[in-house]
Motif scaffolding. Structure first.
Motif, PDB file in Angstrom:
ATOM      1  N   PRO A 178       0.780  -1.144   0.012  1.00  0.00           N
ATOM      2  CA  PRO A 178       0.221  -0.010   0.078  1.00  0.00           C
ATOM      3  C   PRO A 178       0.934   1.246  -0.055  1.00  0.00           C
ATOM      4  N   TYR A 179       0.276   2.535  -0.497  1.00  0.00           N
ATOM      5  CA  TYR A 179       1.076   3.563  -0.716  1.00  0.00           C
ATOM      6  C   TYR A 179       0.646   4.605   0.310  1.00  0.00           C
ATOM      7  N   LYS A 180       1.391   5.737   0.548  1.00  0.00           N
ATOM      8  CA  LYS A 180       1.346   6.751   1.369  1.00  0.00           C
ATOM      9  C   LYS A 180       1.552   8.008   0.647  1.00  0.00           C
ATOM     10  N   LEU A 181       0.848   9.187   0.827  1.00  0.00           N
ATOM     11  CA  LEU A 181       0.861  10.314   0.137  1.00  0.00           C
ATOM     12  C   LEU A 181       1.190  11.518   1.050  1.00  0.00           C
ATOM     13  N   ARG A 182       2.232  12.431   0.696  1.00  0.00           N
ATOM     14  CA  ARG A 182       2.639  13.599   1.382  1.00  0.00           C
ATOM     15  C   ARG A 182       2.820  14.754   0.562  1.00  0.00           C
ATOM     16  N   TYR A 183       2.369  16.213   0.899  1.00  0.00           N
ATOM     17  CA  TYR A 183       2.651  17.196   0.001  1.00  0.00           C
ATOM     18  C   TYR A 183       3.640  18.133   0.636  1.00  0.00           C
ATOM     19  N   ASP A 184       4.291  18.559  -0.039  1.00  0.00           N
ATOM     20  CA  ASP A 184       5.310  19.637   0.345  1.00  0.00           C
ATOM     21  C   ASP A 184       4.440  21.034   0.887  1.00  0.00           C
ATOM     22  N   ARG A 185       5.195  21.920   1.400  1.00  0.00           N
ATOM     23  CA  ARG A 185       4.473  23.219   2.037  1.00  0.00           C
ATOM     24  C   ARG A 185       3.856  23.980   0.789  1.00  0.00           C
ATOM     25  N   SER A 186       4.321  24.140  -0.283  1.00  0.00           N
ATOM     26  CA  SER A 186       3.683  24.800  -1.426  1.00  0.00           C
ATOM     27  C   SER A 186       2.627  24.148  -1.986  1.00  0.00           C
ATOM     28  N   GLY A 187       2.610  22.769  -1.943  1.00  0.00           N
ATOM     29  CA  GLY A 187       1.513  21.826  -2.444  1.00  0.00           C
ATOM     30  C   GLY A 187       1.681  21.683  -3.877  1.00  0.00           C
ATOM     31  N   ARG A 188       3.091  21.733  -4.308  1.00  0.00           N
ATOM     32  CA  ARG A 188       3.264  21.741  -5.840  1.00  0.00           C
ATOM     33  C   ARG A 188       3.659  20.128  -6.069  1.00  0.00           C
ATOM     34  N   TYR A 189       4.647  19.785  -5.146  1.00  0.00           N
ATOM     35  CA  TYR A 189       5.195  18.208  -5.243  1.00  0.00           C
ATOM     36  C   TYR A 189       4.605  17.238  -4.481  1.00  0.00           C
ATOM     37  N   ASN A 463      -5.585  32.475  -0.777  1.00  0.00           N
ATOM     38  CA  ASN A 463      -4.770  33.736  -0.849  1.00  0.00           C
ATOM     39  C   ASN A 463      -3.272  33.111  -0.367  1.00  0.00           C
ATOM     40  N   LEU A 464      -2.324  33.484  -1.008  1.00  0.00           N
ATOM     41  CA  LEU A 464      -0.801  32.858  -0.703  1.00  0.00           C
ATOM     42  C   LEU A 464      -0.005  34.288  -0.002  1.00  0.00           C
ATOM     43  N   ASP A 465       0.556  33.581   1.134  1.00  0.00           N
ATOM     44  CA  ASP A 465       1.351  34.463   1.825  1.00  0.00           C
ATOM     45  C   ASP A 465       2.910  34.348   1.381  1.00  0.00           C
ATOM     46  N   SER A 466       3.197  35.337   0.486  1.00  0.00           N
ATOM     47  CA  SER A 466       4.426  35.072  -0.211  1.00  0.00           C
ATOM     48  C   SER A 466       5.907  35.449   0.812  1.00  0.00           C
ATOM     49  N   MET A 467       5.539  36.041   2.052  1.00  0.00           N
ATOM     50  CA  MET A 467       6.362  36.309   3.172  1.00  0.00           C
ATOM     51  C   MET A 467       6.711  34.994   3.712  1.00  0.00           C
ATOM     52  N   GLU A 468       5.867  34.025   3.600  1.00  0.00           N
ATOM     53  CA  GLU A 468       6.240  32.632   4.521  1.00  0.00           C
ATOM     54  C   GLU A 468       7.141  31.940   3.493  1.00  0.00           C
ATOM     55  N   HIS A 469       8.209  31.243   4.043  1.00  0.00           N
ATOM     56  CA  HIS A 469       9.109  30.732   3.602  1.00  0.00           C
ATOM     57  C   HIS A 469       8.727  29.245   2.617  1.00  0.00           C
ATOM     58  N   PHE A 470       8.978  28.841   1.550  1.00  0.00           N
ATOM     59  CA  PHE A 470       8.924  27.871   0.760  1.00  0.00           C
ATOM     60  C   PHE A 470       7.164  27.305   0.573  1.00  0.00           C
ATOM     61  N   THR A 471       6.330  28.436   0.479  1.00  0.00           N
ATOM     62  CA  THR A 471       5.112  28.246   0.282  1.00  0.00           C
ATOM     63  C   THR A 471       4.652  28.737  -1.068  1.00  0.00           C
ATOM     64  N   ASN A 472       5.632  29.451  -1.879  1.00  0.00           N
ATOM     65  CA  ASN A 472       5.490  29.891  -3.194  1.00  0.00           C
ATOM     66  C   ASN A 472       5.669  28.775  -4.396  1.00  0.00           C
ATOM     67  N   PRO A 473       4.300  28.170  -4.810  1.00  0.00           N
ATOM     68  CA  PRO A 473       4.294  27.098  -5.737  1.00  0.00           C
ATOM     69  C   PRO A 473       5.120  27.286  -7.203  1.00  0.00           C
ATOM     70  N   TYR A 474       5.398  28.720  -7.366  1.00  0.00           N
ATOM     71  CA  TYR A 474       5.994  29.016  -8.364  1.00  0.00           C
ATOM     72  C   TYR A 474       7.499  29.695  -8.295  1.00  0.00           C
ATOM     73  N   MET A 475       8.114  29.260  -7.383  1.00  0.00           N
ATOM     74  CA  MET A 475       9.476  29.653  -6.841  1.00  0.00           C
ATOM     75  C   MET A 475      10.515  29.041  -7.634  1.00  0.00           C
ATOM     76  N   ASP A 476      11.464  29.750  -8.280  1.00  0.00           N
ATOM     77  CA  ASP A 476      12.633  29.383  -9.170  1.00  0.00           C
ATOM     78  C   ASP A 476      13.658  29.194  -8.051  1.00  0.00           C
ATOM     79  N   THR A 477      14.775  28.647  -8.665  1.00  0.00           N
ATOM     80  CA  THR A 477      16.062  28.146  -8.139  1.00  0.00           C
ATOM     81  C   THR A 477      16.661  29.212  -7.155  1.00  0.00           C
TER      82      THR A 477
END
Length: 607
Positions: A178-189, A463-477
């Protein structure tokens, strides 16, 4: 001829040399006080919802009850202050300062309070302007319709747009389940882990595989670290750290047979607990072991962190939930949630006020963490609740058997009669994991047949809080690297994790003796109140008696039992006379001369 008055010897000070205390950022102290009163008056005139937003900005969090309790304790300690260790001169100077307040300090506090209130009102106005999107739930048009009748097939084909409908899909992965699932803080991965050694990261925007690798070992649990580029995987014996390419970075030898993991993003701590019942905190920025605690309650499979204060909640097999922090070797709080049944799953909302627990007795109980009391409970069918989660907007998701049930946000405060939505996965139970995707109206479910993703309208924060770290799903390198540096610079110490996070940086309430005395006083007051309520309930309702004893004649007889009147006195005199006569009859006459008086006391009854 009148003489002119002589000039005064006192020279007036120029305007620019007024005392600095009289002017406060362009306003005098009286003007500042009147301005603060007008702001408070305007605040009281606002609607309740808008006023709560302003107060949350003013207090720094939505939990203003903690700051009020701490202020109450400080006032109480100020009244009953301990001056035993102070000299006579120090006590006299302390009373002198109390009798004559420091006006400069008061002006400074008034200025800061007014400024904070202005900033809170400005922030609330800016939030209304910037946060134009609101989370919307599904509402029915007539009383004959119900939201529970809405299926994922109808949503995908009739109601949802194309970019939202792509979140409804099923991945058939029968070989490594069986499988388990988790998302990162931004919800992208999304991190997918199979029990038989399959690990993969899926980009939820492009629906492409970012990385995939297979381990020659069983996997118990896995989670992302500070962002989607690193993950911790609990294998059969140890915990391993992998990067986004699947390369092994580190092995944590001290973490043995781990069954549950949580990452604290503001402290960079990886918390693990396993079958041995040992809770460990590992600093992922330095690699050091921060603390290690023995729960002494056996194996633990349910672990959850409180997003409000970063306190860990552990669910044990005896039905209890314990609260832990790295700085305390003993649990902070211990609650008996499910008597006689093991804790199978837990979830805590964003505000840190409500906790949902699932037990082996097929019940989901809601607890108020401000009072540590049960609010209400729900009954599940088809099996015990194996996974729970609460979305960003407060929707409660329950996985039981092969069913998933979703309750409205009001279900945490008030018991709801019917659920919000349902979804069934026939032949794929029991469910292993249920996770809401951050900032999206999607929910991922892990089961024995693979992964399923469904859409729950209104579950994501719009609503996305851009001041919060690692919550921007469109963040580049480049942005990701800058966020890592800022997050490391702002990393909090593990000693700052406490039940009341606002107490950090505040004033110490009092010494240990006064705190213990205050706790004893509160306990005695609660016991006295409980006893008074019990006595009131006893007097309010008469005790049920046997047949015939609750009749009106018997009740009146019991009520008049202690009333003394003329008839009662005559009856008492007659009873006393009869008793005296019976005693005279029992006394011996002494005329026979048998020597009865000389006989022993034990043999007198034979004469």
């Amino acid at each position: 001829m009148a003489k002119d008055n002589p000039p005064s010897t006192k020279s007036k000070a120029p305007p620019h040399k007024k005392q600095a205390a009289e002017l406060t950022r362009g306003k005098t102290h009286n003007e500042l006080i009147s301005h603060g009163k007008s702001l408070k008056k305007d605040l009281r005139a606002l609607p309740a919802e808008q006023r709560s937003k302003i107060l949350s900005h003013f207090h720094g969090s939505e939990r203003d009850d903690l700051s009020k309790a701490r202020l109450k304790n400080l006032k109480q300690d100020d009244k009953n202050r301990d001056t035993s260790k102070l000299s006579e001169y120090q006590v006299k100077s302390l009373n002198k300062r109390k009798a004559k307040p420091n006006m400069a300090l008061q002006r400074q506090m008034h200025r800061r309070e007014t400024k904070r209130l202005e900033n809170a009102m400005t922030a609330a106005d800016a939030e209304e302007i910037l946060h134009t999107h609101t989370a919307g739930l599904v509402e029915v048009e007539t009383d004959m319709e119900k939201t529970i009748q809405l299926t994922q097939h109808n949503l995908k084909n009739e109601h949802l747009e194309e970019n939202v409908a792509q979140n409804i899909y099923d991945l058939d992965l029968n070989e490594y389940g069986p499988y388990k699932l988790r998302y990162d803080r931004s919800g992208r991965y999304a991190l997918l882990t199979g029990n038989r050694g399959h690990v993969s990261i899926v980009d939820q925007h492009s629906m492409s595989m970012k990385t995939e690798f297979f381990l020659q070992d069983s996997i118990r649990d896995a989670c992302f670290l500070h962002n989607g580029s690193m993950m911790a995987v609990s294998q059969e014996k140890n915990v391993f750290i992998y990067d986004e390419e699947g390369v092994e970075i580190h092995r944590l030898d001290g973490h043995r047979r781990v069954t549950g993991m949580e990452f604290l993003p503001y402290h960079w701590l990886l918390a693990t607990v396993g079958s041995s019942g040992v809770l460990q905190y590992q600093d992922t920025s330095t690699g050091n072991l921060v603390s290690q605690h023995r729960t002494k309650l056996g194996p633990c499979r349910a672990i959850c962190q409180n997003p409000f204060n970063s306190v860990l909640h552990l669910g044990h097999t005896n039905g209890t939930v314990t609260l832990w922090s790295p700085s305390s070797s003993e649990y902070l709080v211990k609650m008996l949630c499910h008597k006689g049944s093991p804790i199978t799953s837990m979830a805590i909302d964003r505000s840190g006020r409500y906790m949902a627990t699932g037990g082996g007795d097929s019940k989901v109980k809601i607890f108020d963490l401000r009072m540590f009391k049960e609010v209400h409970s729900y009954k599940t069918y088809g099996g015990a609740p194996t996974c729970l989660d609460i979305s960003q907007t407060g929707i409660l998701g329950i996985g039981h058997g092969c069913h998933t049930t979703f309750m409205r946000p009001e279900a945490l405060k008030v018991k709801m009669k019917e659920p919000y939505m349902k979804h069934q996965l026939s032949g794929k139970g029991p469910l292993e994991s249920l996770r809401f995707r951050p900032f999206e109206d999607a929910c991922g479910i892990g089961h024995s047949g693979g992964i399923s993703s469904i859409v729950i309208p209104g579950s994501g924060e719009p609503n996305l809080d851009s001041m919060e770290h690692f919550t921007n799903p469109y963040m580049d390198t480049k942005q990701r690297r800058e966020a890592e540096v800022r997050s490391l610079l702002e990393k909090l110490s593990p000693d700052m994790i406490a039940l009341d996070p606002d107490s950090v940086g505040g004033i110490e309430e009092s010494n240990l003796i006064q705190r213990q005395q205050r706790m004893r006083d509160l306990a005695e007051e609660a016991d006295a109140k409980k006893a008074a309520d019990r006595e009131e309930a006893k007097n309010k309702k008469d005790k049920k008696r046997m047949r015939g004893r609750s009749k009106i004649a018997k009740k009146l007889g019991r009520k008049n039992k202690n009333i003394v009147d003329e008839n009662m006195m005559k009856l008492k005199e007659l009873r006393d006379q009869e008793k005296a006569e019976r005693e005279r009859e029992r006394e011996p006459t002494g005329d026979g001369g048998d020597g009865n008086d000389e006989a022993p006391a034990a043999l007198k009854r034979f004469f």
